[in-house]
Every structure is written in C-alpha cells, then in structure tokens.
Design a protein around this motif. Structure first.
Motif, mmCIF file in Angstrom:
data_model
loop_
_atom_site.group_PDB
_atom_site.id
_atom_site.type_symbol
_atom_site.label_atom_id
_atom_site.label_comp_id
_atom_site.label_asym_id
_atom_site.label_seq_id
_atom_site.Cartn_x
_atom_site.Cartn_y
_atom_site.Cartn_z
ATOM 1 N N GLY A 28 -0.432 17.756 -6.191
ATOM 2 C CA GLY A 28 0.243 19.338 -6.764
ATOM 3 C C GLY A 28 0.622 20.071 -5.967
ATOM 4 O O GLY A 28 0.377 21.298 -5.948
ATOM 5 N N SER A 29 0.261 19.626 -4.584
ATOM 6 C CA SER A 29 -0.214 20.697 -3.537
ATOM 7 C C SER A 29 1.493 21.059 -2.755
ATOM 8 O O SER A 29 2.604 19.975 -3.144
ATOM 9 C CB SER A 29 -1.056 19.940 -2.148
ATOM 10 N N ALA A 30 1.443 21.546 -1.992
ATOM 11 C CA ALA A 30 2.615 22.842 -1.030
ATOM 12 C C ALA A 30 3.025 21.292 -0.086
ATOM 13 O O ALA A 30 4.386 21.789 0.605
ATOM 14 C CB ALA A 30 2.988 23.551 -0.759
ATOM 15 N N PHE A 31 1.907 20.685 -0.284
ATOM 16 C CA PHE A 31 2.641 19.807 1.432
ATOM 17 C C PHE A 31 3.131 18.181 0.873
ATOM 18 O O PHE A 31 2.521 17.661 -0.076
ATOM 19 C CB PHE A 31 0.857 18.740 1.857
ATOM 20 N N SER A 32 3.623 18.022 1.426
ATOM 21 C CA SER A 32 4.674 16.588 1.337
ATOM 22 C C SER A 32 5.198 16.061 2.382
ATOM 23 O O SER A 32 4.958 16.541 3.600
ATOM 24 C CB SER A 32 6.623 17.414 0.692
ATOM 25 N N LEU A 33 5.307 14.503 2.226
ATOM 26 C CA LEU A 33 5.253 13.600 3.518
ATOM 27 C C LEU A 33 5.843 11.748 2.632
ATOM 28 O O LEU A 33 6.076 11.677 1.657
ATOM 29 C CB LEU A 33 3.939 13.304 3.461
ATOM 30 N N GLU A 34 6.455 12.222 3.517
ATOM 31 C CA GLU A 34 7.595 10.210 3.611
ATOM 32 C C GLU A 34 7.211 9.564 4.335
ATOM 33 O O GLU A 34 6.790 9.984 6.182
ATOM 34 C CB GLU A 34 9.005 10.514 3.074
ATOM 35 N N MET A 35 6.701 8.008 4.110
ATOM 36 C CA MET A 35 5.781 7.422 5.263
ATOM 37 C C MET A 35 7.164 5.916 4.640
ATOM 38 O O MET A 35 7.898 5.109 4.197
ATOM 39 C CB MET A 35 4.916 6.770 4.738
ATOM 40 N N GLN A 36 7.364 5.329 6.401
ATOM 41 C CA GLN A 36 8.139 4.310 6.164
ATOM 42 C C GLN A 36 6.925 2.769 7.129
ATOM 43 O O GLN A 36 6.645 3.479 8.372
ATOM 44 C CB GLN A 36 9.450 4.280 6.890
ATOM 45 N N LEU A 37 7.254 1.809 6.997
ATOM 46 C CA LEU A 37 6.804 0.735 8.080
ATOM 47 C C LEU A 37 7.760 0.102 8.271
ATOM 48 O O LEU A 37 9.194 -0.249 8.202
ATOM 49 C CB LEU A 37 6.054 -0.573 7.044
ATOM 50 N N HIS A 38 8.000 0.117 10.260
ATOM 51 C CA HIS A 38 9.333 -0.016 10.539
ATOM 52 C C HIS A 38 8.081 -1.786 11.671
ATOM 53 O O HIS A 38 7.109 -1.140 12.148
ATOM 54 C CB HIS A 38 9.396 0.884 11.805
ATOM 55 N N THR A 39 9.170 -2.634 11.426
ATOM 56 C CA THR A 39 8.157 -3.770 12.378
ATOM 57 C C THR A 39 9.386 -3.854 13.290
ATOM 58 O O THR A 39 10.108 -3.708 13.194
ATOM 59 C CB THR A 39 8.110 -5.261 11.593
ATOM 60 N N GLY A 40 8.507 -4.126 14.393
ATOM 61 C CA GLY A 40 8.906 -4.317 16.458
ATOM 62 C C GLY A 40 9.242 -5.764 16.220
ATOM 63 O O GLY A 40 9.107 -6.510 15.049
ATOM 64 N N ALA A 42 0.858 -1.055 0.128
ATOM 65 C CA ALA A 42 -0.005 0.302 -0.139
ATOM 66 C C ALA A 42 1.285 1.489 -0.275
ATOM 67 O O ALA A 42 0.208 2.082 -0.806
ATOM 68 C CB ALA A 42 -0.816 0.298 1.004
ATOM 69 N N ILE A 43 2.388 1.456 1.026
ATOM 70 C CA ILE A 43 3.056 2.293 0.879
ATOM 71 C C ILE A 43 3.437 3.133 0.069
ATOM 72 O O ILE A 43 3.846 3.856 -1.351
ATOM 73 C CB ILE A 43 3.707 2.306 2.274
ATOM 74 N N ALA A 44 3.302 1.575 -1.322
ATOM 75 C CA ALA A 44 4.355 1.459 -2.704
ATOM 76 C C ALA A 44 3.816 2.180 -3.413
ATOM 77 O O ALA A 44 3.984 3.162 -4.228
ATOM 78 C CB ALA A 44 5.437 0.471 -2.375
ATOM 79 N N ASP A 45 2.595 2.016 -3.533
ATOM 80 C CA ASP A 45 1.566 2.109 -4.223
ATOM 81 C C ASP A 45 0.989 3.673 -4.628
ATOM 82 O O ASP A 45 0.466 4.234 -4.861
ATOM 83 C CB ASP A 45 0.228 1.440 -4.447
ATOM 84 N N ALA A 46 1.278 4.087 -2.820
ATOM 85 C CA ALA A 46 0.654 5.350 -3.090
ATOM 86 C C ALA A 46 1.183 6.616 -3.413
ATOM 87 O O ALA A 46 1.743 7.292 -3.662
ATOM 88 C CB ALA A 46 0.406 5.830 -1.457
ATOM 89 N N TYR A 47 3.191 5.618 -3.619
ATOM 90 C CA TYR A 47 3.840 6.621 -4.005
ATOM 91 C C TYR A 47 3.683 7.124 -4.922
ATOM 92 O O TYR A 47 3.800 8.105 -5.834
ATOM 93 C CB TYR A 47 5.756 6.231 -3.365
ATOM 94 N N THR A 48 3.452 5.962 -6.082
ATOM 95 C CA THR A 48 3.543 6.227 -7.379
ATOM 96 C C THR A 48 2.259 6.670 -7.312
ATOM 97 O O THR A 48 2.350 7.432 -8.922
ATOM 98 C CB THR A 48 3.235 4.176 -7.843
ATOM 99 N N ALA A 49 1.423 6.214 -6.934
ATOM 100 C CA ALA A 49 -0.019 7.431 -7.628
ATOM 101 C C ALA A 49 -0.347 8.629 -6.964
ATOM 102 O O ALA A 49 -1.290 9.492 -7.437
ATOM 103 C CB ALA A 49 -1.180 6.643 -6.423
ATOM 104 N N GLY A 50 1.038 8.744 -6.486
ATOM 105 C CA GLY A 50 1.947 10.635 -6.428
ATOM 106 C C GLY A 50 0.804 10.912 -4.248
ATOM 107 O O GLY A 50 0.313 12.000 -4.056
ATOM 108 N N TYR A 51 0.282 10.251 -4.046
ATOM 109 C CA TYR A 51 -0.295 10.437 -2.762
ATOM 110 C C TYR A 51 0.516 10.690 -1.392
ATOM 111 O O TYR A 51 0.214 10.547 -0.757
ATOM 112 C CB TYR A 51 -1.925 9.283 -2.407
#
Length: 426
Positions: free
Chosen positions: A153-165, A137-146
């Motif tokens: 196209g907004s001024a907002f940027s966000l990086e996301m990672q999955l961390h398994t404990g 889901a994270i990979a697909d969201a990056y590809t789709a521009g989410y």
C-alpha cells in the motif's frame, strides 16, 4: 550465540517458504521501513552499522549506497551477486537454498533505500536447487504484495527477476556481471564511472553479495548497536565461515566475526583427519594468500587477516595438509584461473596460462631452477595495478604465498625431477 542469518533454516535441507518465514517475523522489517523510515534513513542506518560486504572485498555497504545520485531521473537497479563460483566457496548457497525470502526482504529494503525500480538476482548456473527456490520465493512475494506495484500500500514499487548466468567466474566481478546481464561478453569495465553512477544500461546500479543483503532486514529490525554487539571485534555482525579439505567435519557455520583460525579449524571443523597434519590454509577462498600454523590465533576479521598478510575474502577456508603437494595444489588453482580469464587484458590472458605451464612442468619433473624466478616475476607482473581487474592479482595470491611458505617443496621437485608427493596420491 546468536545466528540471525541461519537460525531459521530447516535442518532437513528444505527451504523456508513464505508462510514459515512470516511466522518467524519475516517481512516485519520491510513493513517498518516503508511505514516509518525515509529511504535516506535506511541508508544511514546501514552506514552507521558499518556493514562490510561479505562477497570478498569488504567495502562498507552503506557508503556504497550513498554514492547513488538520488536526483537523477529514470530507472535505478539493484543486483544480488549470487554468482558464487570460486573453488572452496559455498556459503551463499546455504542462504539461497535455505532462506530465500530473507534475501528478498533485504533486497526490497535495499532497493527502497536507493529508490531502485528493478532488481535482479544474478545466480550461478549450477545452483539448480537455489534457482528453483528463488523462483518460488519471487512468485510468492508478488502474490503476497511484497513485490510489484505499491508494495504493502505504499508509494514504492519494485519489479524483480531471477537471472541464471552461463557459468563464468568472471561474472563475480560486478562490471563484468553488468555486461553479462546486458547480453554482452562478460568483460570488466573501466572505472570510473562506477556502477553506482553508471551501471546497468548506463543507469545507477548497486551490486551487493547475497550474505550482505541478507543482513539488511535484521539491521532494520534490531539497530546498529545490536549488529555491532554480535562481533568479537570492530567488524560488526556474524560471518558465515566455511572449511574444506581433510578435516573431520568440513562445512559452513555462522559464527561471531573475529573468531580465530584455530577455533574455526579445531572446534567447528573438528580438527585434521587422523594421519594428516595441518600445513596451511587459504583463509578466504582460492584467491587469498596462504597462512600457516604460525597464524592459527589470527582473528578472522578484515583487519586481522590483512595484518597477517592475507585477506578475509569470503571467509571460506581451504586447508592444505601434509599429504597434499603444495605445487600440485597451486597448479590446480592456476589452471582454474587461467581457464576463467576473460582474455580482455594481456597480462592475465597470457600470464596465467604461462604460470600454469611452469607449474605443470615442476609437477612433472621437467622444471628448472630458473623457473622459480620466473614464477616470482609473474606474481609481480600480474599483481595489483598491472591488470584490468582483480582476477589475475587474486590468482597470484596463493602462488606468491606458496613460494614464500613452501619453497622447499618447489625446490625438491626440481632436485628430484618428480613430485615427491606422488606416493600420497590416494
């Protein structure tokens, strides 16, 4: 009856992937928030909806967000607490495996509200299927521009990672989770400062539960009045309730907040199995107080369960039947909590194993009458205010209520010098 959180989860157990999620309206709330709302408006909407955290504490989500200092330079962080590890609790797994984009959309909108730069999903190590779906889901969201730079196209940027404990119950406590994410020993931190001001790497950080964050897109799309209308009581929305134990249909269901214990047990879990009688239940998971058949008409919301002497917690009920030894039941829980203590403070590190030893002695026929007084003392010495975090006080809740409601069973163990339920162990 509306089921906003689970209505699109496929019945075959497969995850709802990106195109399927978009086809049922997914990411429209994110477009609306970025296009039409200022970050403060998103926070105010969630605050007005009075969304209470679904991880156990029940703190108001919008109020928590409002503590983030917005004028501080540098990064801010958002974390989804998906370290679901308490015995009897499995509701977040349903959302993680079934509709991962619902969580991601909620996280992106929440990050926008607090202007976070980075987000993490802190996932229980044993949730292998959920990890696979979240990575996809994270990979697909990056590809789709989410996700990434200039989202949609907004001024907002966000990086996301999955961390398994690595599998420590302690990581469910938000400050221990932060230490773990920083690569340190998972011990709790002193508060204040609170994570909203000084969290991950000393920067403002919000930690919310999976079920809580999954609500955000729905509230942005439908508004606060709609959210409140879903509930039977003053606590808005629906709740994912669960039931485990000797019932006919153990499982989890999304139901209006405020249904009664009786409805949950008899209508949705199908009642007790033939030959078994209900004696009590931990209404909100393993770290809550027992309620009994005298409480079956209690409303399962934060205020209703608290008034009955327990906590709504995660809303996942663990049932005790008349063939199961209450002493053995509680001994099993205290073994878990003692094993999962991080050892940071003395009452928890020493008190929980001592409690477990006393219960083991009772179960094995070597207990003494004075042991009951010792157990009572431990429930107070390890209670709220005497330990560094809530692990030990939570561990004492099933014990103190078992001593209250099932005391004759404890006394019978001492009198007969054996477990009177031994013949039921099948």
């Amino acid at each position: 009856m509306e089921r906003p959180l689970t209505q699109h989860i496929p019945e075959n157990g497969a995850a709802l992937h990106l195109r399927e999620y978009e086809a049922v309206g997914g990411y429209t709330a994110l477009r609306k928030a970025l296009r039409d709302m200022e970050p403060a408006q998103v926070g105010a909407l969630v605050k007005d909806a009075n969304l209470k955290g679904r991880g156990g504490a029940g703190f108001a989500t919008g109020v928590k967000w409002s503590f983030v200092p917005m004028n501080v330079p540098g990064p801010k962080y958002l974390i989804a607490n998906a370290d679901e590890m308490e015995p009897g609790t499995f509701k977040d797994r349903w959302l993680l495996e079934g509709n991962p984009h619902q969580l991601l959309e909620g996280m992106i909108i929440a990050a926008y509200a607090i202007q976070a730069t980075d987000a993490f999903v802190f996932l229980r190590w044993a949730y292998k299927d959920a990890a696979r779906e979240m990575r996809r889901a994270i990979a697909d969201a990056y590809t789709a521009g989410y996700l990434g730079k200039n989202i949609l196209g907004s001024a907002f940027s966000l990086e996301m990672q999955l961390h398994t404990g690595v599998g420590r119950y302690m990581c469910g406590e938000e400050t221990a989770l932060l230490n773990s994410l920083e690569g340190k020993r998972a011990t709790p931190r002193a508060k204040p400062p609170f994570p909203q001001v000084s969290g991950l790497f000393g920067k403002p950080t919000i930690v919310n539960n999976v079920e809580t964050l999954s609500w955000i897109s729905h509230i942005v799309n439908n508004g606060e009045a709609w959210f409140k209308s879903l509930s039977y009581t003053a606590d808005g929305g629906t709740k994912i309730y669960g039931v485990s134990g000797r019932v006919n249909k153990p499982g989890a269901w999304e139901l209006p907040m405020g249904i009664t214990m009786r409805e949950l047990l008899e209508e949705h879990a199908g009642g007790m199995r033939n030959g078994y009688r209900f004696r009590g239940a931990l209404p909100g998971g393993a770290s809550t107080d027992f309620l009994t058949d005298a409480h079956l008409d209690v409303k399962m919301d934060f205020a209703g369960v608290a008034a009955a002497g327990s906590r709504l917690g995660t809303g996942t009920m663990v049932v005790l039947d008349d063939h199961t030894c209450p002493v053995g039941f509680v001994h099993n829980l205290e073994h878990f909590f003692a094993q999962e203590s991080c050892g940071f403070c003395t009452p928890c590190r020493e008190g929980l194993p001592w409690t477990e030893k006393i219960l083991w002695s009772l179960e094995n026929g070597t207990g003494e009458p004075a042991d009951l007084e010792l157990l009572e003392r431990h429930t107070k010495l390890l209670g709220p205010g005497n330990t560094f975090c809530a692990l030990a006080p939570g561990a004492m809740e099933p014990l103190q209520s078992a001593l209250k409601y099932f005391r004759e069973d404890f006394e019978q163990h001492i009198k007969e010098k054996k477990c009177p339920y031994a013949h039921h162990q099948h």
